[in-house]
Scaffold this motif. Structure first.
Motif, PDB file in Angstrom:
ATOM      1  N   TYR A  90       0.830  -1.207   0.000  1.00 55.38           N
ATOM      2  CA  TYR A  90       0.000   0.000   0.000  1.00 55.38           C
ATOM      3  C   TYR A  90       0.864   1.256   0.000  1.00 55.38           C
ATOM      4  O   TYR A  90       0.656   2.166  -0.821  1.00 55.38           O
ATOM      5  CB  TYR A  90      -0.935   0.015   1.217  1.00 55.38           C
ATOM      6  N   TYR A  91       1.821   1.307   0.920  1.00 61.95           N
ATOM      7  CA  TYR A  91       2.633   2.518   1.010  1.00 61.95           C
ATOM      8  C   TYR A  91       3.433   2.776  -0.270  1.00 61.95           C
ATOM      9  O   TYR A  91       3.367   3.882  -0.824  1.00 61.95           O
ATOM     10  CB  TYR A  91       3.558   2.465   2.227  1.00 61.95           C
ATOM     11  N   PRO A  92       4.177   1.789  -0.791  1.00 61.00           N
ATOM     12  CA  PRO A  92       4.904   2.073  -2.040  1.00 61.00           C
ATOM     13  C   PRO A  92       3.992   2.424  -3.205  1.00 61.00           C
ATOM     14  O   PRO A  92       4.362   3.237  -4.056  1.00 61.00           O
ATOM     15  CB  PRO A  92       5.693   0.778  -2.308  1.00 61.00           C
ATOM     16  N   TYR A  93       2.792   1.836  -3.252  1.00 68.13           N
ATOM     17  CA  TYR A  93       1.889   2.199  -4.344  1.00 68.13           C
ATOM     18  C   TYR A  93       1.492   3.670  -4.248  1.00 68.13           C
ATOM     19  O   TYR A  93       1.582   4.412  -5.237  1.00 68.13           O
ATOM     20  CB  TYR A  93       0.623   1.338  -4.326  1.00 68.13           C
ATOM     21  N   MET A  94       1.045   4.093  -3.067  1.00 65.61           N
ATOM     22  CA  MET A  94       0.584   5.470  -2.902  1.00 65.61           C
ATOM     23  C   MET A  94       1.708   6.467  -3.164  1.00 65.61           C
ATOM     24  O   MET A  94       1.509   7.516  -3.791  1.00 65.61           O
ATOM     25  CB  MET A  94       0.014   5.662  -1.497  1.00 65.61           C
ATOM     26  N   VAL A  95       2.911   6.139  -2.714  1.00 67.20           N
ATOM     27  CA  VAL A  95       4.061   7.023  -2.902  1.00 67.20           C
ATOM     28  C   VAL A  95       4.502   7.043  -4.360  1.00 67.20           C
ATOM     29  O   VAL A  95       4.907   8.084  -4.892  1.00 67.20           O
ATOM     30  CB  VAL A  95       5.209   6.574  -1.970  1.00 67.20           C
ATOM     31  N   SER A  96       4.414   5.881  -5.035  1.00 65.39           N
ATOM     32  CA  SER A  96       4.840   5.819  -6.440  1.00 65.39           C
ATOM     33  C   SER A  96       3.980   6.686  -7.348  1.00 65.39           C
ATOM     34  O   SER A  96       4.410   7.070  -8.437  1.00 65.39           O
ATOM     35  CB  SER A  96       4.818   4.367  -6.939  1.00 65.39           C
ATOM     36  N   GLU A  97       2.771   7.010  -6.908  1.00 64.46           N
ATOM     37  CA  GLU A  97       1.862   7.838  -7.690  1.00 64.46           C
ATOM     38  C   GLU A  97       2.209   9.326  -7.615  1.00 64.46           C
ATOM     39  O   GLU A  97       1.653  10.134  -8.362  1.00 64.46           O
ATOM     40  CB  GLU A  97       0.417   7.633  -7.210  1.00 64.46           C
ATOM     41  N   LYS A  98       3.126   9.680  -6.728  1.00 61.89           N
ATOM     42  CA  LYS A  98       3.484  11.086  -6.545  1.00 61.89           C
ATOM     43  C   LYS A  98       4.552  11.522  -7.559  1.00 61.89           C
ATOM     44  O   LYS A  98       5.573  10.852  -7.722  1.00 61.89           O
ATOM     45  CB  LYS A  98       3.993  11.316  -5.117  1.00 61.89           C
ATOM     46  N   ASP A  99       4.333  12.667  -8.184  1.00 56.91           N
ATOM     47  CA  ASP A  99       5.280  13.178  -9.175  1.00 56.91           C
ATOM     48  C   ASP A  99       6.621  13.563  -8.546  1.00 56.91           C
ATOM     49  O   ASP A  99       7.659  13.520  -9.224  1.00 56.91           O
ATOM     50  CB  ASP A  99       4.687  14.398  -9.889  1.00 56.91           C
ATOM     51  N   ASN A 100       6.595  13.949  -7.267  1.00 55.23           N
ATOM     52  CA  ASN A 100       7.845  14.385  -6.633  1.00 55.23           C
ATOM     53  C   ASN A 100       8.629  13.241  -6.000  1.00 55.23           C
ATOM     54  O   ASN A 100       9.609  13.459  -5.295  1.00 55.23           O
ATOM     55  CB  ASN A 100       7.570  15.472  -5.593  1.00 55.23           C
ATOM     56  N   VAL A 101       8.202  12.001  -6.237  1.00 55.07           N
ATOM     57  CA  VAL A 101       8.936  10.824  -5.763  1.00 55.07           C
ATOM     58  C   VAL A 101       9.631  10.176  -6.954  1.00 55.07           C
ATOM     59  O   VAL A 101       8.988   9.815  -7.943  1.00 55.07           O
ATOM     60  CB  VAL A 101       8.000   9.809  -5.070  1.00 55.07           C
ATOM     61  N   ASP A 102      10.959  10.030  -6.849  1.00 56.45           N
ATOM     62  CA  ASP A 102      11.745   9.486  -7.958  1.00 56.45           C
ATOM     63  C   ASP A 102      11.923   7.976  -7.871  1.00 56.45           C
ATOM     64  O   ASP A 102      11.943   7.283  -8.888  1.00 56.45           O
ATOM     65  CB  ASP A 102      13.133  10.152  -7.986  1.00 56.45           C
ATOM     66  N   SER A 103      12.078   7.466  -6.644  1.00 57.03           N
ATOM     67  CA  SER A 103      12.291   6.029  -6.477  1.00 57.03           C
ATOM     68  C   SER A 103      11.805   5.576  -5.107  1.00 57.03           C
ATOM     69  O   SER A 103      11.736   6.378  -4.164  1.00 57.03           O
ATOM     70  CB  SER A 103      13.782   5.684  -6.634  1.00 57.03           C
ATOM     71  N   ILE A 104      11.448   4.291  -5.017  1.00 61.40           N
ATOM     72  CA  ILE A 104      11.047   3.688  -3.743  1.00 61.40           C
ATOM     73  C   ILE A 104      11.822   2.397  -3.575  1.00 61.40           C
ATOM     74  O   ILE A 104      11.682   1.469  -4.376  1.00 61.40           O
ATOM     75  CB  ILE A 104       9.537   3.382  -3.669  1.00 61.40           C
ATOM     76  N   THR A 105      12.669   2.334  -2.552  1.00 63.33           N
ATOM     77  CA  THR A 105      13.404   1.119  -2.218  1.00 63.33           C
ATOM     78  C   THR A 105      12.720   0.464  -1.019  1.00 63.33           C
ATOM     79  O   THR A 105      12.524   1.104   0.016  1.00 63.33           O
ATOM     80  CB  THR A 105      14.871   1.431  -1.876  1.00 63.33           C
ATOM     81  N   ILE A 106      12.362  -0.810  -1.177  1.00 60.20           N
ATOM     82  CA  ILE A 106      11.637  -1.536  -0.136  1.00 60.20           C
ATOM     83  C   ILE A 106      12.546  -2.609   0.457  1.00 60.20           C
ATOM     84  O   ILE A 106      13.126  -3.411  -0.270  1.00 60.20           O
ATOM     85  CB  ILE A 106      10.376  -2.220  -0.702  1.00 60.20           C
ATOM     86  N   ILE A 107      12.658  -2.619   1.782  1.00 63.17           N
ATOM     87  CA  ILE A 107      13.434  -3.646   2.476  1.00 63.17           C
ATOM     88  C   ILE A 107      12.461  -4.617   3.127  1.00 63.17           C
ATOM     89  O   ILE A 107      11.638  -4.229   3.969  1.00 63.17           O
ATOM     90  CB  ILE A 107      14.361  -3.036   3.554  1.00 63.17           C
ATOM     91  N   GLU A 108      12.551  -5.881   2.739  1.00 62.03           N
ATOM     92  CA  GLU A 108      11.631  -6.904   3.253  1.00 62.03           C
ATOM     93  C   GLU A 108      12.394  -8.211   3.427  1.00 62.03           C
ATOM     94  O   GLU A 108      13.174  -8.602   2.548  1.00 62.03           O
ATOM     95  CB  GLU A 108      10.461  -7.100   2.282  1.00 62.03           C
ATOM     96  N   THR A 109      12.154  -8.886   4.526  1.00 64.68           N
ATOM     97  CA  THR A 109      12.886 -10.127   4.803  1.00 64.68           C
ATOM     98  C   THR A 109      12.122 -11.383   4.430  1.00 64.68           C
ATOM     99  O   THR A 109      12.715 -12.446   4.270  1.00 64.68           O
ATOM    100  CB  THR A 109      13.282 -10.175   6.295  1.00 64.68           C
ATOM    101  N   ASN A 110      10.799 -11.301   4.292  1.00 55.81           N
ATOM    102  CA  ASN A 110       9.964 -12.475   4.030  1.00 55.81           C
ATOM    103  C   ASN A 110       9.883 -12.746   2.526  1.00 55.81           C
ATOM    104  O   ASN A 110       9.257 -12.007   1.784  1.00 55.81           O
ATOM    105  CB  ASN A 110       8.567 -12.251   4.610  1.00 55.81           C
ATOM    106  N   GLU A 111      10.519 -13.840   2.104  1.00 58.96           N
ATOM    107  CA  GLU A 111      10.583 -14.150   0.668  1.00 58.96           C
ATOM    108  C   GLU A 111       9.214 -14.473   0.084  1.00 58.96           C
ATOM    109  O   GLU A 111       8.923 -14.141  -1.074  1.00 58.96           O
ATOM    110  CB  GLU A 111      11.544 -15.320   0.436  1.00 58.96           C
ATOM    111  N   ASP A 112       8.354 -15.137   0.864  1.00 55.41           N
ATOM    112  CA  ASP A 112       7.002 -15.453   0.380  1.00 55.41           C
ATOM    113  C   ASP A 112       6.215 -14.182   0.095  1.00 55.41           C
ATOM    114  O   ASP A 112       5.508 -14.080  -0.916  1.00 55.41           O
ATOM    115  CB  ASP A 112       6.240 -16.302   1.407  1.00 55.41           C
ATOM    116  N   VAL A 113       6.330 -13.206   0.979  1.00 58.04           N
ATOM    117  CA  VAL A 113       5.629 -11.936   0.799  1.00 58.04           C
ATOM    118  C   VAL A 113       6.161 -11.201  -0.426  1.00 58.04           C
ATOM    119  O   VAL A 113       5.391 -10.631  -1.208  1.00 58.04           O
ATOM    120  CB  VAL A 113       5.759 -11.058   2.071  1.00 58.04           C
ATOM    121  N   ILE A 114       7.470 -11.243  -0.613  1.00 56.07           N
ATOM    122  CA  ILE A 114       8.069 -10.613  -1.801  1.00 56.07           C
ATOM    123  C   ILE A 114       7.556 -11.272  -3.076  1.00 56.07           C
ATOM    124  O   ILE A 114       7.188 -10.596  -4.042  1.00 56.07           O
ATOM    125  CB  ILE A 114       9.614 -10.693  -1.736  1.00 56.07           C
TER     126      ILE A 114
END
Length: 290
Positions: free
Chosen positions: A184-208
């Motif tokens: 949810y958070y990366p989606y909402m942020v990715s829609e913003k024109d003033n956001v250039d990139s979103i790096t996500i740190i996640e440890t759960n491989e199934d979720v990824i």
């Protein structure tokens, strides 16, 4: 003396709500609500009266119980509008399939009509009074969820939407977020024109895997998103400062109870990135306990 009295009232309300939300959040029936509403009161007042009675409070003849009801319940209970959330960009544009990978399952869960749930951060009032925020819908409400071993672990409910608004609004430039969930958070942020990139740190491989296969392809700006499988604290210690991120949002915990220690641990890494803006999920609620 007054502060001690407020602390005692805070503790009592939180204890009562914890028992209710953990064991019987759906015990209030539509028929009960409608019967009380006939008297000309709101659905929220009717909900509060039924909840108070279930808690054993006598708000008619007992002055202390009556004070507790009017000091807390008035600002605590909220009837929410399903259309407000179904019109949220993520709800409108991202479709969640019913998929299971390993011990993780992606599906829709639901709130029953008049089922209570936490819907926002705790409100800190003057003199230390703390008001939990409890919401309900008059009709059924479906929401995306990730289950781990058949237990709800990650969701996108009104609570997540409300408690991430500031972090969504504040994000800019190169964004780092700890914790993926349903994206949810990366989606909402990715829609913003003033956001250039979103790096996500996640440890759960199934979720990824679930996210990459079934959610990320639906992002209009998927090219902005990068996922790194890593431990959040190890990444914060060794790599965060090198990334020169403009904005960092941490969402690693399930609720306040398991979040306090992780919040305090992550806060220590802020000094490594003095030019970065940091925000944390449900920080206002966590600070009420510190």
């Amino acid at each position: 003396m007054e502060n001690d009295s407020i602390k005692e009232a805070n503790y009592k309300v939180f204890a009562l709500l914890s028992n209710y939300l953990n064991h019987a959040p759906d015990f209030i029936e539509k028929e009960e609500i409608e019967e009380i509403v006939k008297g000309g009161v709101s659905f929220e007042y009717a909900f509060g009266v039924i909840l108070a009675a279930a808690f054993g409070l006598d708000i008619v003849d007992n002055a202390d119980d009556r004070d507790l009801f009017y000091n807390y319940f008035k600002n605590m209970i909220h009837q929410l509008d399903t259309s407000e959330y179904y019109n949220n960009p993520y709800y409108k544009n991202i479709k969640i399939p019913n998929i299971k990978v390993g011990n993780s399952e992606l599906k829709y869960e639901k709130y029953k009509p008049f089922e209570g749930f936490v819907c926002d951060d705790i409100i800190q009032m003057e003199k230390g009074r703390q008001i939990p925020q409890i919401g309900f819908f008059a009709t059924e409400f479906k929401f995306p969820a990730v289950l781990e071993n058949d237990r709800i672990w990650m969701t996108i409910t009104p609570n997540e939407i409300e408690t991430m608004k500031e972090a969504v609004d504040g994000a800019y430039g190169n964004v780092l977020t700890f914790g993926l969930g349903l994206g949810y958070y990366p989606y909402m942020v990715s829609e913003k024109d003033n956001v250039d990139s979103i790096t996500i740190i996640e440890t759960n491989e199934d979720v990824i895997d679930l996210f990459k296969k079934h959610v990320l392809p639906q992002f209009r700006n998927a090219e902005k998103v990068k996922i790194i499988k890593a431990d959040a604290f190890e990444y914060a210690q060794k790599h965060m400062a090198k990334g020169k991120y403009d904005f960092v949002f941490t969402d690693l915990w399930h609720d306040v109870s398991d979040g306090i220690d992780m919040y305090l641990k992550m806060k220590k890494y802020e000094r490594k990135s003095p030019n970065t803006v940091f925000m944390y999920w449900i920080e206002k609620s966590i600070l009420c306990y510190l």
